[in-house]
Enzyme design. Sequence first.
Site, PDB file in Angstrom:
ATOM      1  CE1 TYR A   1      10.305  -2.691   3.780  1.00  0.00           C
ATOM      2  CE2 TYR A   1      10.643  -4.340   5.472  1.00  0.00           C
ATOM      3  CZ  TYR A   1       9.819  -3.473   4.797  1.00  0.00           C
ATOM      4  OH  TYR A   1       8.491  -3.390   5.147  1.00  0.00           O
TER       5      TYR A   1
ATOM      6  CE1 TYR B   1       9.569  -6.540   8.757  1.00  0.00           C
ATOM      7  CE2 TYR B   1       8.662  -6.724   6.553  1.00  0.00           C
ATOM      8  CZ  TYR B   1       8.858  -6.000   7.716  1.00  0.00           C
ATOM      9  OH  TYR B   1       8.330  -4.742   7.823  1.00  0.00           O
TER      10      TYR B   1
ATOM     11  NE  ARG C   1       4.075  -5.542  10.696  1.00  0.00           N
ATOM     12  CZ  ARG C   1       3.713  -4.548   9.879  1.00  0.00           C
ATOM     13  NH1 ARG C   1       4.608  -3.739   9.371  1.00  0.00           N
ATOM     14  NH2 ARG C   1       2.454  -4.363   9.557  1.00  0.00           N
TER      15      ARG C   1
ATOM     16  CG  HIS D   1       3.691  -4.629   5.230  1.00  0.00           C
ATOM     17  ND1 HIS D   1       4.366  -5.576   5.965  1.00  0.00           N
ATOM     18  CD2 HIS D   1       4.470  -3.530   5.269  1.00  0.00           C
ATOM     19  CE1 HIS D   1       5.492  -5.071   6.432  1.00  0.00           C
ATOM     20  NE2 HIS D   1       5.592  -3.825   6.012  1.00  0.00           N
TER      21      HIS D   1
ATOM     22  CG  HIS E   1       5.724   0.538   4.043  1.00  0.00           C
ATOM     23  ND1 HIS E   1       5.472   0.875   5.352  1.00  0.00           N
ATOM     24  CD2 HIS E   1       6.477  -0.583   4.094  1.00  0.00           C
ATOM     25  CE1 HIS E   1       6.055   0.005   6.165  1.00  0.00           C
ATOM     26  NE2 HIS E   1       6.678  -0.895   5.423  1.00  0.00           N
TER      27      HIS E   1
END
Lengths: 195, 233
Positions: B104, B143, B153, B156, B158
């Site tokens: 991120y 990640y 995770r 995905h 959000h």
Amino acid sequence: MAYGETPSQTVGPYFAYGLTAGQYAYDFTDIADTTIAGPDADGEHIRITGRVLDGNGDVVNDAMIEIWQADANGAYTENPVDVASSGFRGLGRCGTGTDAQNRFYFDTVKPGVVADGTAPFVNVIVFMRGMLVHAFTRFYFDDEAALNAKDDILQSVPADRRDTLIAKRVETRTGVEYRIDIHMQGDAETVFFDV
Amino acid sequence: MSTFKPRDWGSHAPFIAPGYKSTILRGPTQAPLAIKSGLSEGTGPRFAPASVRKLDFDLTKNGITNGEPLGERIVVHGKVMDTDGRPQPDILVEVWQANAAGRYVHKLDQHDAPLDPNFRGSGRCMTDANGNYVFYTIKPGAYPWGNHFNAWRPNHIHLSLFGPGFATRLVTQMYFPGDPLLELDPIFLGTEDAAARERLISKFSIEKTEEGFALGYQFDIVLRGRNATPMEN
């Protein structure tokens, strides 16, 4: 019911560059920020501020709080054109990761009464890492005791938990603040609503 | 104005889902108090098309500094509707995600994977008159995270929507079909109902796939419906 609701999922720890980019100084625009009412909006200008605390009493530094409120006349302003002309947005959004004490803070006006027999309040949503479903609550105002005593929803809350919803007015050098902490758990657990 | 049907808690995770450790100290322990919904819940912010800028819906272009972002280009189509199947027009959809390497842009993300100088990973779009939205992006990478040993995770994206009222607010995550990490992920599994969980997984679509350019996925979003009778004012 023809279709099932899409499940809620956590906002996670890394929402800031998507949802609160301006506040966190990322190179992206915001659709909402900590200013709910601009300087030209009618009404008493106030700041609403507080902390979010977890079950250990530790301050949460990665929560996001949203407020949706009526203007000083008690009207909800949905139309973006009205928002632009009045300076009153109605919507606020703040992450708790930028203030030195990890508070949320909103510059707004005190809302008017929306309907007879209700007290002024703001709608609040709490999001954070560790919440798979966001939680709705409300902030009422401690200098509205007479109206608070008649508000059906506030009075439906058990008396010993009502204080968790009432922000305290403080006169500061820079103006009027209403302060309220959100306790996720513990003896002072905030009342959340199923709206 | 009419009010919204009550939230179907069977479609959502509980506040405390111990497999996802952060919920243990952060989820409310007392059941939320049901209140009669009125204007305050039935109204909500509306957004003008002008609140979405030209490149906001194209994450493959809105973070470019010196070239194209790395990774697999995808296009995500979806319809926002309510539980009665009514399309929801003019709904703002905000999106954010990790880059193709699973990193991120957020300053606190310490995962040892590279940032991409040409990918920020946030954007927004609006639904059209038929409730359809579309955005372009790069398929996000998986990640690791600290929930438990060897926790990863699933890929995905959000998504955040207000819907037609404050009561219909939804923040969710879109997953990808066939991801082996799904059955190991406490966030995905936090939703106890298996049929509801399936609604979090997008569908690959060859029809939406753009020849020579981007793989297509379909992710429909269902918000609470309205009560049949208008509220009393």
